[in-house]
Design a protein around this motif. Structure first.
Motif, PDB file in Angstrom:
ATOM      1  N   SER B 330       0.810  -1.212   0.000  1.00 29.89           N
ATOM      2  CA  SER B 330       0.000   0.000   0.000  1.00 29.89           C
ATOM      3  C   SER B 330       0.850   1.271   0.000  1.00 29.89           C
ATOM      4  CB  SER B 330      -0.936  -0.005   1.217  1.00 29.89           C
ATOM      5  OG  SER B 330      -0.154  -0.084   2.383  1.00 29.89           O
ATOM      6  N   GLY B 331       2.164   1.132   0.147  1.00 34.37           N
ATOM      7  CA  GLY B 331       3.002   2.330   0.229  1.00 34.37           C
ATOM      8  C   GLY B 331       3.873   2.521  -1.004  1.00 34.37           C
ATOM      9  N   VAL B 332       4.991   3.188  -0.801  1.00 33.62           N
ATOM     10  CA  VAL B 332       5.901   3.457  -1.917  1.00 33.62           C
ATOM     11  C   VAL B 332       6.578   2.182  -2.416  1.00 33.62           C
ATOM     12  CG1 VAL B 332       6.475   5.861  -1.553  1.00 33.62           C
ATOM     13  CG2 VAL B 332       7.583   4.114  -0.147  1.00 33.62           C
ATOM     14  N   PHE B 333       6.556   1.137  -1.571  1.00 33.98           N
ATOM     15  CA  PHE B 333       7.233  -0.100  -1.953  1.00 33.98           C
ATOM     16  C   PHE B 333       6.372  -0.989  -2.842  1.00 33.98           C
ATOM     17  CE2 PHE B 333       9.267   0.945   2.157  1.00 33.98           C
ATOM     18  CZ  PHE B 333      10.556   1.078   1.695  1.00 33.98           C
ATOM     19  N   ALA B 334       5.130  -0.546  -3.079  1.00 36.40           N
ATOM     20  CA  ALA B 334       4.150  -1.394  -3.756  1.00 36.40           C
ATOM     21  C   ALA B 334       4.719  -2.119  -4.967  1.00 36.40           C
ATOM     22  CB  ALA B 334       2.951  -0.556  -4.156  1.00 36.40           C
ATOM     23  N   GLU B 335       5.465  -1.372  -5.794  1.00 44.04           N
ATOM     24  CA  GLU B 335       5.962  -1.977  -7.024  1.00 44.04           C
ATOM     25  C   GLU B 335       7.018  -3.032  -6.766  1.00 44.04           C
ATOM     26  OE1 GLU B 335       7.059   0.602 -10.285  1.00 44.04           O
ATOM     27  OE2 GLU B 335       5.892   2.190  -9.282  1.00 44.04           O
ATOM     28  N   TYR B 336       7.634  -2.944  -5.582  1.00 40.17           N
ATOM     29  CA  TYR B 336       8.767  -3.835  -5.323  1.00 40.17           C
ATOM     30  C   TYR B 336       8.405  -5.032  -4.474  1.00 40.17           C
ATOM     31  CZ  TYR B 336      10.896   0.448  -6.902  1.00 40.17           C
ATOM     32  OH  TYR B 336      11.186   1.549  -7.635  1.00 40.17           O
ATOM     33  N   TRP B 337       7.105  -5.174  -4.156  1.00 41.83           N
ATOM     34  CA  TRP B 337       6.697  -6.226  -3.226  1.00 41.83           C
ATOM     35  C   TRP B 337       7.200  -7.615  -3.632  1.00 41.83           C
ATOM     36  CZ3 TRP B 337       6.020  -8.243   1.104  1.00 41.83           C
ATOM     37  CH2 TRP B 337       5.373  -9.472   1.254  1.00 41.83           C
ATOM     38  N   LEU B 338       7.039  -7.936  -4.922  1.00 38.09           N
ATOM     39  CA  LEU B 338       7.447  -9.278  -5.348  1.00 38.09           C
ATOM     40  C   LEU B 338       8.950  -9.484  -5.182  1.00 38.09           C
ATOM     41  CD1 LEU B 338       5.178 -10.142  -8.395  1.00 38.09           C
ATOM     42  CD2 LEU B 338       5.234 -11.201  -6.138  1.00 38.09           C
ATOM     43  N   PHE B 339       9.696  -8.395  -5.378  1.00 36.05           N
ATOM     44  CA  PHE B 339      11.150  -8.508  -5.182  1.00 36.05           C
ATOM     45  C   PHE B 339      11.461  -8.733  -3.708  1.00 36.05           C
ATOM     46  CE2 PHE B 339      10.769  -6.008  -9.075  1.00 36.05           C
ATOM     47  CZ  PHE B 339      11.547  -6.773  -9.913  1.00 36.05           C
ATOM     48  N   ILE B 340      10.731  -8.007  -2.859  1.00 33.09           N
ATOM     49  CA  ILE B 340      10.943  -8.153  -1.420  1.00 33.09           C
ATOM     50  C   ILE B 340      10.631  -9.588  -0.995  1.00 33.09           C
ATOM     51  CG2 ILE B 340      10.156  -7.415   0.866  1.00 33.09           C
ATOM     52  CD1 ILE B 340       9.503  -4.687  -0.404  1.00 33.09           C
ATOM     53  N   LEU B 341       9.500 -10.097  -1.508  1.00 36.46           N
ATOM     54  CA  LEU B 341       9.088 -11.454  -1.168  1.00 36.46           C
ATOM     55  C   LEU B 341      10.140 -12.464  -1.626  1.00 36.46           C
ATOM     56  CD1 LEU B 341       6.712 -13.084   0.039  1.00 36.46           C
ATOM     57  CD2 LEU B 341       5.870 -13.363  -2.285  1.00 36.46           C
ATOM     58  N   GLY B 342      10.604 -12.276  -2.860  1.00 29.74           N
ATOM     59  CA  GLY B 342      11.625 -13.183  -3.412  1.00 29.74           C
ATOM     60  C   GLY B 342      12.885 -13.144  -2.579  1.00 29.74           C
ATOM     61  N   ALA B 343      13.301 -11.916  -2.236  1.00 29.57           N
ATOM     62  CA  ALA B 343      14.526 -11.763  -1.450  1.00 29.57           C
ATOM     63  C   ALA B 343      14.366 -12.435  -0.083  1.00 29.57           C
ATOM     64  CB  ALA B 343      14.848 -10.281  -1.275  1.00 29.57           C
ATOM     65  N   LEU B 344      13.200 -12.242   0.529  1.00 29.94           N
ATOM     66  CA  LEU B 344      12.939 -12.874   1.823  1.00 29.94           C
ATOM     67  C   LEU B 344      13.105 -14.387   1.726  1.00 29.94           C
ATOM     68  CD1 LEU B 344       9.781 -11.198   3.402  1.00 29.94           C
ATOM     69  CD2 LEU B 344      12.032 -11.489   4.430  1.00 29.94           C
ATOM     70  N   PHE B 345      12.548 -14.945   0.653  1.00 30.51           N
ATOM     71  CA  PHE B 345      12.596 -16.389   0.471  1.00 30.51           C
ATOM     72  C   PHE B 345      14.037 -16.870   0.310  1.00 30.51           C
ATOM     73  CE2 PHE B 345      11.906 -20.198  -2.334  1.00 30.51           C
ATOM     74  CZ  PHE B 345      11.463 -20.998  -1.306  1.00 30.51           C
TER      75      PHE B 345
END
Lengths: 250, 387
Positions: B330-345
């Motif tokens: 919902s914030g400025v990171f919205a576009e990067y969510w999938l990258f964040i998720l991938g990195a977390l994994f």
């Protein structure tokens, strides 16, 4: 445990199995009497493991008879059924369940209930607890019962696996290279253990270690290229010129 | 170790489960009070959208629990578990559709709007019975359960394991997604089922209904957790672990591996189906995107991040990751969510193979070791383990 009526606990006749044209087992015949301790030796690729796979139902032979207690055709059954009939197998590489404790490993192998709903509501009774204690004593792991199996030494894992075999109360035990990777002391202890087991079970041992075979002091079958090369006491087979040529001479 | 009644065991012996129950109990009491009894202008008021949001997390936690049961304990990596969730959801959605009655846009008392729109004259046979809640509830379990049984029976009997199994589970959910996208399947095509009005006569928009659904979800999650705990701590659970660690050894001990896998796979699909059925009335829509293979992969990530093979780890993982998702998308990171998720994994897999609960566990063991070292100075009698 051994019924006198049974002629052969295990009888293989003319068994052949090929993989992509390579005959791993070639017209193999073998006859194990009830209560017998039999050692099987042979160079790598002689077909020892394939023979074990055929007996335990992992592999189906292309042709030939495989009979358990004279009448049961083992080629018609799968691994679990054969195990429940009373043929236990120990693998070359010790395969105990690493993340379970010594006690739980034995409980798992304990003869008896095998189906999902029985195990879901299973509780050990007094006789079963005593039986596990008895085996723990036999394999010398009483002190380490609560230990996860992954923390055991190599030799202890082998013993635990042998313990898991005995607790299934099989009539016939197939033991694949039990002494592999063991210290000299452990090897001799293992030979003693197997000899004591063979007092009331039939046992087939596959092994490379000659000192170990000598310690077993029993009838030896030499396999080569999927069939029997020689049979007899260790002294008789080791003086056989063909055996010396293919195996001992190396 | 596991020879006591399960509830006693959960409450006395298992710290993690005890904490889990305490947190769930607090949520179950506090959230309804803060939503219904505290006035809306109070700082302590929990808005209804928040109740529903937490309810959604709990549904996902249940789904993660279902996956952990098969993946963490039996080594079956299903990349299609979203399919069972969606099937449970569709069964509930069909009931909610029939509840609309003549309040739809077209006012047809029998046919749902999308069927009128498609010019259908009568209700397809497979929609019969869904006006009855009991029947719908049965289908919530039957549809995913039967599919899991059929699929598992074929796959496990032919000894399909490892990555091959994962791939066909993925294909399964993908095929279902394509099928449900078709209008002539009779499940609303790509719009799915929505515009629900009420459930068992209670208005779905009412705060009290929302809160009730939330509490029911919490109870179901607790029930599913106890069921999974029971299974994994029984001897059958140790057979499952043994299948995970050494499948062929387990066969040679005399266990029918395929029966155990089938059993646990079906149980898992039932939990997933129930999670889906609870999800739909709270979210208000079910559509074919729930079958999307990506969703199923996300479930695996929740479990991996939380900590596989612990059950409570799956719950923690699902809630943490979804909370992060809500925050970041919902914030400025919205576009990067999938990258964040991938990195977390990736980070979890490489540095934290046992997930978030692995960190907690490691800390606890360190404390225990320190205690043991101190105790070692004074000799203690040999304790008999295993009993």
């Amino acid at each position: 445990m051994v019924e006198t009526k049974v002629q052969s606990i295990l009888y293989l006749n003319g068994v052949t199995k090929s993989f992509d044209g390579f005959k791993a087992i070639n017209n193999l015949s073998l006859d194990i009497r009830p209560g017998e301790l039999r050692a099987i030796i042979g160079p790598n690729g002689a077909g020892k493991s394939t023979m074990m796979d055929i007996i335990t139902g992992k592999t189906k032979p292309d042709e030939g008879e495989v009979k358990f207690r004279d009448v049961i055709d083992l080629t018609k059954h799968d691994e679990a059924e054969i195990a429940n009939m009373g043929i236990g197998r120990k693998f070359q590489k010790p395969t105990v369940i690493e993340s379970l404790s010594v006690w739980e490993n034995l409980e798992l192998a304990l003869a008896g209930h095998r189906n999902v709903f029985q195990t879901l509501f299973f509780k050990l009774d007094k006789a079963q607890i005593e039986r596990i204690e008895e085996i723990l004593l036999l394999i010398g792991l009483q002190e380490r019962r609560a230990e996860q199996a992954r923390n055991l030494s190599h030799g202890q894992k082998q013993w635990l696996e042998i313990g898991m075999l005995i607790i299934q109360d099989p009539e016939l035990l197939l033991v694949d290279e039990p002494a592999a990777g063991m210290t000299d002391y452990e090897t001799m202890e293992t030979a003693k253990l197997l000899k004591s087991i063979s007092e009331n079970h039939s046992v087939i041992v596959v092994e490379h270690d000659m000192d170990f075979i000598r310690a077993l002091d029993t009838k030896v079958t030499v396999l080569h290229e999927g069939s029997v090369l020689a049979e007899g006491t260790l002294d008789v087979v080791s003086s056989n010129p063909r055996v010396i040529e293919v195996y001992l001479g190396r | 170790m596991s020879r006591k009644p399960i509830l006693q065991l959960l409450l006395t012996n298992d710290k993690a489960s005890r904490w889990l129950f305490i947190v769930m109990g607090v949520l179950g009491v506090l959230v309804p009070i803060l939503n219904l009894a505290v006035p809306a202008d109070s700082a302590f008021h929990v808005p209804t959208y928040m109740v529903t949001l937490i309810g959604k997390y709990l549904c996902f936690a249940m789904l993660a629990l279902a996956l952990d049961l098969i993946w963490g304990y039996c080594g079956i990596l299903s990349l299609g578990h979203g399919a069972f969730f969606a099937l449970g959801g569709y069964a509930m959605g069909m009931y909610l559709m029939r509840q609309i009655g003549d309040r739809g846009v077209y006012g047809n008392p029998v046919l749902p709007d999308f069927m009128v729109f498609l010019n259908w004259q009568e209700l397809p046979w497979y929609w019969y019975g869904f006006d009855n809640f009991g029947f719908a509830l049965l289908m919530v379990f039957l549809a995913p359960g039967l599919l899991a049984f059929l699929f598992g029976w074929l796959a496990f009997r032919s000894r399909v394991t490892g990555v091959y199994l994962s791939i066909i589970t993925q294909a399964l959910t993908y095929a279902l997604m394509l099928a449900f996208f078709r209008n002539d399947m009779g499940f609303g095509g790509n719009n799915g089922l929505t515009d629900f009005k009420d459930i068992l006569g209670f208005d779905l928009q009412a705060d009290s209904t929302r809160v009730s659904l939330f509490v029911i979800t919490l109870l179901c999650l607790a029930g599913a957790y106890i069921l999974c705990q029971y299974i994994t701590r029984s001897k059958a659970g140790r057979v499952l672990i043994s299948i995970r660690d050494a499948e062929s050894r387990t066969r040679f001990i005399g266990y029918k591996v395929e029966h155990y896998k089938l059993f646990v796979f079906v149980v898992s699909s039932l939990i997933a189906g129930l999670a889906g059925a609870l999800y739909v009335p709270q979210i208000g829509i079910i559509n074919p995107s729930e079958f999307n293979p990506l969703n199923s992969i996300e479930i695996v990530i929740w479990v991996a991040i939380g900590g596989r093979g612990t059950l409570y780890g799956a719950i923690i993982g699902a809630i943490l990751v979804n909370y992060a998702k809500t925050t970041f998308t919902s914030g400025v990171f919205a576009e990067y969510w999938l990258f964040i998720l991938g990195a977390l994994f990736v980070i979890t897999t490489i540095y934290l193979p046992r997930g978030v609960v692995g960190i907690l566990d490691g800390y606890r063991q360190k404390v225990a070791r320190k205690k043991a070292d101190q105790a070692a100075a004074t000799p203690v009698p040999q304790t008999a383990g295993g009993k």
